[in-house]
Design a protein around this motif. Structure first.
Motif, PDB file in Angstrom:
ATOM      1  N   LEU A  35      -4.242   1.659   4.734  1.00  0.00           N
ATOM      2  CA  LEU A  35      -3.418   2.393   5.687  1.00  0.00           C
ATOM      3  C   LEU A  35      -2.058   2.731   5.078  1.00  0.00           C
ATOM      4  O   LEU A  35      -1.550   3.847   5.226  1.00  0.00           O
ATOM      5  N   GLY A  36      -1.476   1.787   4.350  1.00  0.00           N
ATOM      6  CA  GLY A  36      -0.209   2.037   3.666  1.00  0.00           C
ATOM      7  C   GLY A  36      -0.332   3.131   2.618  1.00  0.00           C
ATOM      8  O   GLY A  36       0.558   3.974   2.476  1.00  0.00           O
ATOM      9  N   THR A  37      -1.454   3.155   1.889  1.00  0.00           N
ATOM     10  CA  THR A  37      -1.655   4.195   0.868  1.00  0.00           C
ATOM     11  C   THR A  37      -1.833   5.566   1.517  1.00  0.00           C
ATOM     12  O   THR A  37      -1.337   6.567   1.000  1.00  0.00           O
ATOM     13  N   MET A  38      -2.521   5.599   2.654  1.00  0.00           N
ATOM     14  CA  MET A  38      -2.707   6.879   3.346  1.00  0.00           C
ATOM     15  C   MET A  38      -1.380   7.377   3.916  1.00  0.00           C
ATOM     16  O   MET A  38      -1.109   8.576   3.904  1.00  0.00           O
TER      17      MET A  38
ATOM     18  N   SER B 278      -5.599   8.456  -8.062  1.00  0.00           N
ATOM     19  CA  SER B 278      -4.895   7.451  -7.262  1.00  0.00           C
ATOM     20  C   SER B 278      -4.099   8.072  -6.116  1.00  0.00           C
ATOM     21  O   SER B 278      -3.640   7.361  -5.233  1.00  0.00           O
ATOM     22  N   HIS B 279      -3.947   9.384  -6.123  1.00  0.00           N
ATOM     23  CA  HIS B 279      -3.262  10.088  -5.038  1.00  0.00           C
ATOM     24  C   HIS B 279      -4.254  10.909  -4.217  1.00  0.00           C
ATOM     25  O   HIS B 279      -3.940  11.993  -3.737  1.00  0.00           O
ATOM     26  N   THR B 280      -5.473  10.385  -4.052  1.00  0.00           N
ATOM     27  CA  THR B 280      -6.486  11.088  -3.265  1.00  0.00           C
ATOM     28  C   THR B 280      -7.060  10.151  -2.201  1.00  0.00           C
ATOM     29  O   THR B 280      -7.299   8.975  -2.470  1.00  0.00           O
ATOM     30  N   PRO B 281      -7.290  10.668  -0.997  1.00  0.00           N
ATOM     31  CA  PRO B 281      -7.890   9.831   0.049  1.00  0.00           C
ATOM     32  C   PRO B 281      -9.264   9.295  -0.348  1.00  0.00           C
ATOM     33  O   PRO B 281      -9.593   8.159  -0.027  1.00  0.00           O
TER      34      PRO B 281
ATOM     35  N   GLY C 142       0.818  -1.210   0.000  1.00  0.00           N
ATOM     36  CA  GLY C 142       0.000   0.000   0.000  1.00  0.00           C
ATOM     37  C   GLY C 142       0.852   1.260   0.000  1.00  0.00           C
ATOM     38  O   GLY C 142       0.495   2.267  -0.608  1.00  0.00           O
ATOM     39  N   GLY C 143       2.003   1.200   0.663  1.00  0.00           N
ATOM     40  CA  GLY C 143       2.889   2.354   0.707  1.00  0.00           C
ATOM     41  C   GLY C 143       3.491   2.707  -0.639  1.00  0.00           C
ATOM     42  O   GLY C 143       3.835   3.857  -0.900  1.00  0.00           O
TER      43      GLY C 143
ATOM     44  N   LEU D 254       0.377   9.080   1.106  1.00  0.00           N
ATOM     45  CA  LEU D 254      -0.102  10.447   0.853  1.00  0.00           C
ATOM     46  C   LEU D 254       0.455  11.414   1.890  1.00  0.00           C
ATOM     47  O   LEU D 254       0.858  12.532   1.556  1.00  0.00           O
ATOM     48  N   PHE D 255       0.479  10.997   3.143  1.00  0.00           N
ATOM     49  CA  PHE D 255       1.026  11.845   4.201  1.00  0.00           C
ATOM     50  C   PHE D 255       2.498  12.159   3.931  1.00  0.00           C
ATOM     51  O   PHE D 255       2.929  13.312   4.035  1.00  0.00           O
ATOM     52  N   LEU D 256       3.273  11.153   3.571  1.00  0.00           N
ATOM     53  CA  LEU D 256       4.698  11.365   3.299  1.00  0.00           C
ATOM     54  C   LEU D 256       4.909  12.277   2.093  1.00  0.00           C
ATOM     55  O   LEU D 256       5.876  13.038   2.050  1.00  0.00           O
ATOM     56  N   ASP D 257       4.016  12.196   1.123  1.00  0.00           N
ATOM     57  CA  ASP D 257       4.129  13.061  -0.069  1.00  0.00           C
ATOM     58  C   ASP D 257       3.931  14.535   0.265  1.00  0.00           C
ATOM     59  O   ASP D 257       4.310  15.398  -0.516  1.00  0.00           O
ATOM     60  N   THR D 258       3.333  14.835   1.380  1.00  0.00           N
ATOM     61  CA  THR D 258       3.095  16.239   1.728  1.00  0.00           C
ATOM     62  C   THR D 258       4.243  16.859   2.520  1.00  0.00           C
ATOM     63  O   THR D 258       4.257  18.066   2.716  1.00  0.00           O
ATOM     64  N   LEU D 259       5.188  16.058   2.968  1.00  0.00           N
ATOM     65  CA  LEU D 259       6.188  16.587   3.887  1.00  0.00           C
ATOM     66  C   LEU D 259       7.214  17.523   3.258  1.00  0.00           C
ATOM     67  O   LEU D 259       7.465  18.600   3.782  1.00  0.00           O
ATOM     68  N   PHE D 260       7.849  17.142   2.185  1.00  0.00           N
ATOM     69  CA  PHE D 260       8.975  17.906   1.681  1.00  0.00           C
ATOM     70  C   PHE D 260       8.787  18.498   0.290  1.00  0.00           C
ATOM     71  O   PHE D 260       9.646  19.235  -0.175  1.00  0.00           O
ATOM     72  N   PHE D 261       7.719  18.145  -0.382  1.00  0.00           N
ATOM     73  CA  PHE D 261       7.541  18.630  -1.749  1.00  0.00           C
ATOM     74  C   PHE D 261       6.334  19.547  -1.838  1.00  0.00           C
ATOM     75  O   PHE D 261       5.256  19.212  -1.359  1.00  0.00           O
ATOM     76  N   PRO D 262       6.505  20.705  -2.444  1.00  0.00           N
ATOM     77  CA  PRO D 262       5.450  21.718  -2.435  1.00  0.00           C
ATOM     78  C   PRO D 262       4.231  21.391  -3.301  1.00  0.00           C
ATOM     79  O   PRO D 262       3.218  22.055  -3.189  1.00  0.00           O
ATOM     80  N   GLU D 263       4.311  20.361  -4.146  1.00  0.00           N
ATOM     81  CA  GLU D 263       3.158  20.041  -4.998  1.00  0.00           C
ATOM     82  C   GLU D 263       1.960  19.599  -4.166  1.00  0.00           C
ATOM     83  O   GLU D 263       0.826  19.845  -4.509  1.00  0.00           O
TER      84      GLU D 263
END
Length: 177
Positions: free
Chosen positions: A103-106, A69-72, A36-37, A109-118
Motif C-alpha cells: 500500500l505504501g509503494t502504491m 520497481s516503479h510499476t504496479p 513502502g512509501g 506511485l500515485f504521488l509520483d504522478t501528481l506534479f511531474f510530467p514523467e
C-alpha cells in the motif's frame, strides 16, 4: 517528489489507517507503510551505478521511473510472492504487514504522478508507455521556476512553495504526530 515527502505522507497515511482501525498494531502499520512509501526510490541506487556514479539529479532523473520497481505490476506481484512465501512457512502474521508495505509503494506511485510530467509506467509489462492519470498543472506561484526535465531542477524545486507545502509540511506534521 523527494524521499522526504514520500516518507512524511506515507507516515501520515499509516497514522490515519491506525486511527480508522484501532485494532491494528500502530508500529507495524506505520513502519511498513512508511518503508513502502520510500522503497520504490531505491532504484536510484541502480541509476547511480548506471551513470557511473555521475550526477543522478540531472534533467533525466525521471528515467528512474522507467524501471519495473516503479510499476504496479511489479509491486503487486512482489506482495503476492512474499505473501505466498509467508504462508508457505506458516507465518500468517507477516501477510498483513506485506500488504501495508505494498500500500505504501502504491501511494508512492500515485504521488509520483501528481506534479511531474514523467509519470509512471502503470501498464507495464503490457505497455512501456509512461502514464500520468492525475497530473496537476503546477501554477507559477507553486513552482516559479521550472522543476522538471532541466539540469539543476532540484535547486528550483527545493526553493519552491510546492516543496514546502507538499513535502516539508507533511514531514513536520508527521514528526509532531
Amino acid at each position: 517528489m523527494t524521499p522526504l515527502g514520500h516518507m512524511g505522507i506515507a507516515y501520515l497515511a499509516g497514522i490515519g489507517i491506525t486511527k480508522a482501525f484501532p485494532a491494528l498494531d500502530v508500529v507495524s502499520v506505520v513502519t511498513t507503510i512508511t518503508l513502502g512509501g520510500v522503497a520504490p526510490d531505491l532504484d536510484l541506487l541502480y541509476r547511480y551505478i548506471q551513470t557511473g556514479g555521475g550526477n543522478i539529479l540531472d534533467k533525466t532523473i525521471g528515467k528512474h521511473r522507467y524501471l519495473p520497481s516503479h510499476t504496479p505490476f511489479f509491486l503487486l506481484s512482489l506482495g503476492a510472492f512474499l505473501t505466498f512465501i509467508s504462508l508457505l512457512f506458516s507465518k500468517l502474521s507477516f501477510a498483513l504487514p506485506i500488504w501495508f508495505f505494498v500500500l505504501g509503494t502504491m501511494l508512492h506511485l500515485f504521488l509520483d504522478t501528481l506534479f511531474f510530467p514523467e509519470g509512471v509506467n502503470f501498464l507495464y509489462p503490457f505497455s512501456k508507455k509512461m502514464t500520468t492519470f492525475l497530473t496537476i498543472k503546477t501554477h507559477p506561484f507553486w513552482a516559479p521556476r521550472k522543476i522538471s526535465q532541466i539540469d539543476g531542477w532540484w535547486k528550483n524545486y527545493l526553493r519552491s512553495p510546492i516543496f514546502l507545502v507538499f513535502e516539508i509540511f507533511p514531514t513536520l506534521l508527521a514528526f509532531m504526530v
